[in-house]
Scaffold this motif. Structure first.
Motif, PDB file in Angstrom:
ATOM      1  N   THR A 124      19.642 -26.534 -36.392  1.00  0.00           N
ATOM      2  CA  THR A 124      18.894 -27.657 -36.992  1.00  0.00           C
ATOM      3  C   THR A 124      19.893 -28.748 -37.363  1.00  0.00           C
ATOM      4  O   THR A 124      19.754 -29.447 -38.350  1.00  0.00           O
ATOM      5  N   TYR A 135      16.473 -34.565 -37.960  1.00  0.00           N
ATOM      6  CA  TYR A 135      17.314 -33.892 -38.957  1.00  0.00           C
ATOM      7  C   TYR A 135      18.449 -34.800 -39.419  1.00  0.00           C
ATOM      8  O   TYR A 135      19.429 -34.333 -39.990  1.00  0.00           O
ATOM      9  N   SER A 139      17.965 -30.741 -42.823  1.00  0.00           N
ATOM     10  CA  SER A 139      16.862 -29.926 -42.313  1.00  0.00           C
ATOM     11  C   SER A 139      16.210 -29.153 -43.454  1.00  0.00           C
ATOM     12  O   SER A 139      15.193 -29.586 -43.997  1.00  0.00           O
ATOM     13  N   ALA A 151      12.165 -26.939 -39.666  1.00  0.00           N
ATOM     14  CA  ALA A 151      13.415 -26.161 -39.592  1.00  0.00           C
ATOM     15  C   ALA A 151      13.143 -24.672 -39.777  1.00  0.00           C
ATOM     16  O   ALA A 151      13.708 -23.825 -39.068  1.00  0.00           O
ATOM     17  N   HIS A 154      11.619 -23.285 -36.625  1.00  0.00           N
ATOM     18  CA  HIS A 154      12.629 -23.100 -35.572  1.00  0.00           C
ATOM     19  C   HIS A 154      13.386 -21.783 -35.779  1.00  0.00           C
ATOM     20  O   HIS A 154      13.569 -20.997 -34.847  1.00  0.00           O
TER      21      HIS A 154
END
Ligand code: LRH
Ligand code: MN
Length: 424
Positions: A124, A135, A139, A151, A154
């Motif tokens: 991130t 970002y 993040s 974030a 992810h």
């Protein structure tokens, strides 16, 4: 490029006699030499998927050709390293740079090359092409809840890929921070980051660990939201028993006593693993042991002493990973040198006479304590490391064999001069 074991044993022949002579000498000075050899054979270091191509700085990149163009080619390159040194039996992936197209195929290819998947790395710190929210200002610390949510999602996606590949740990390095006084509320940044990490923590499978990697600075140059071992330790303590700190050797302020940090994190059962490299100034990501091999030895001395004090399994209880970048060396030769430096430092630390060291410490015999340490550091343990390789079917001289087999030339023939690897 395939490398058969018989080819390696053929090439070992001309080094065997010299090796035997040197091995017998060091073996004659080592208590329990078979125990030491077994520990060296078992010790496997994970190779970063993002360090198989030429690295760069903002001032330039000078690719050498024949670099891996896919995750499959990265796995076969690491497979070749492992064939040569029998100590590189794992790969650490970085997502989204290495998203597996078909996890089962990738897992099978890795197994064919004797590789397992070590910690997965989330990312991130860059904006990906189709990413909705940037970002730029962080993040997990971000003032905007939607960016923090992006974030977290992810990282949960990265865990999913890891589960499919058989990994059991996630490394979170956050570039989050600030570059100017006043830009950030440190308390809110910490609380936002903790809240985000707690959501990732809740998504961890039962047997997984999360490693919180700290870094003093870069890319932010005023504050970093996970900037030192104390902050990483604080997050791990607040997250729970599956959270640990990750020590990247290049992420400390100048002259930090990294071996003392390691001994305390190990004592507190919060040391998760390492990103090995070396540096003279900051996060230089240079070849392990190329600048300060004595510091590397002192770190392994604390590891051996601390792990034995807790009856830990040296090979499997901590994450052993390299994180380096190759701006002027052949990436594979650089990694062969880094693995050798780590194995040498570990072997030296296994030779320390810890009982006599303790006596010297109790007697405040500072001179004797240094003599005990440097006797191990100055011992030429390379024949021990070579013998361990031999036992595993590896090359006595990996770097020489790499060049004799013209591996890079063959990779350039196969992939072309312009072939460039995804990564840093
Ligand atoms: C950050 C870092 C981190 C990785 C990156 C490639 O400096 O050490 O571990 O994600 O390098
Ligand atoms: Mn790192």
């Amino acid at each position: 490029m395939q490398l058969e074991n018989f080819r390696i044993s053929e090439l070992n022949k001309k080094y065997l006699a010299e090796h035997q002579r040197r091995f017998e000498f060091i073996a004659s000075t080592v208590k329990d030499v078979n125990g030491v050899l077994q520990k060296l054979v078992d010790f496997q270091i994970a190779i970063p998927s993002w360090a198989l191509g030429t690295g760069s700085t903002r001032f330039g990149r000078f690719p050498g050709g024949g670099e891996p163009r896919s995750l499959e080619e990265k796995i076969t390159d690491i497979g070749l390293l492992h064939k040569l040194n029998n100590s590189s039996g794992a790969i650490s992936l970085h997502i989204p740079w290495d998203i597996p197209s078909n996890a089962d195929n990738i897992r099978a290819l890795a197994a064919q090359n004797g590789l397992r998947f070590d910690a997965m790395n989330s990312n991130t710190f860059q904006d990906q092409p189709k990413q909705k929210l940037s970002y730029k200002f962080g993040s997990m610390q971000h003032v905007d809840k939607a960016v923090r949510k992006q974030a977290v999602e992810h990282n949960i996606e990265v865990i999913k890929y890891g589960v499919e590949l058989g990994s059991n740990s996630l490394t979170v390095w956050l570039s989050d921070g600030s570059s100017f006084p006043g830009q950030l509320n440190f308390r809110k940044a910490f609380q936002n980051t903790l809240e985000s990490l707690q959501l990732v923590y809740q998504a961890l499978p039962e047997d997984w660990k999360v490693f919180i990697e700290y870094k003093a600075f870069e890319p932010n140059f005023y504050s970093t939201t996970v900037s030192d071992w104390g902050q990483s330790y604080l997050y791990a303590e607040k997250l729970g028993p599956k959270a640990y700190t990750l020590v990247d050797l290049g992420h400390h302020l100048p002259n930090a006593n990294i071996e003392q940090i390691v001994s305390l994190l190990l004592m507190e059962e919060r040391l998760g693993g390492f990103h090995f490299n070396d540096s003279k100034y900051s996060d230089d990501d240079l070849t392990v042991g190329s600048i300060n091999p004595y510091q590397l030895f002192l770190i392994f001395k604390e590891l051996v002493e601390g792990m034995d004090a807790r009856r830990m399994n040296h090979a499997s209880d901590l994450g052993w990973m390299i994180d380096a970048s190759h701006n002027v060396k052949d990436p594979l030769e650089d990694l062969l040198q880094s693995v050798e430096a780590i194995m040498v430092a570990y072997a030296q630390a296994l030779l320390v006479d810890y009982r006599s060291l303790e006596e010297a410490q109790v007697d405040n015999d500072v001179v004797r304590a240094q003599e005990i340490l440097q006797t191990a550091f100055r011992a030429d343990v390379r024949p021990l490391v070579a013998e361990a390789r031999l036992k595993g079917g590896g090359a006595l001289e990996p770097l020489k064999v790499f060049r004799e087999l013209k591996v890079r030339e063959n990779l350039i023939k196969e992939r072309g001069l312009k072939a460039v690897a995804i990564g840093l």
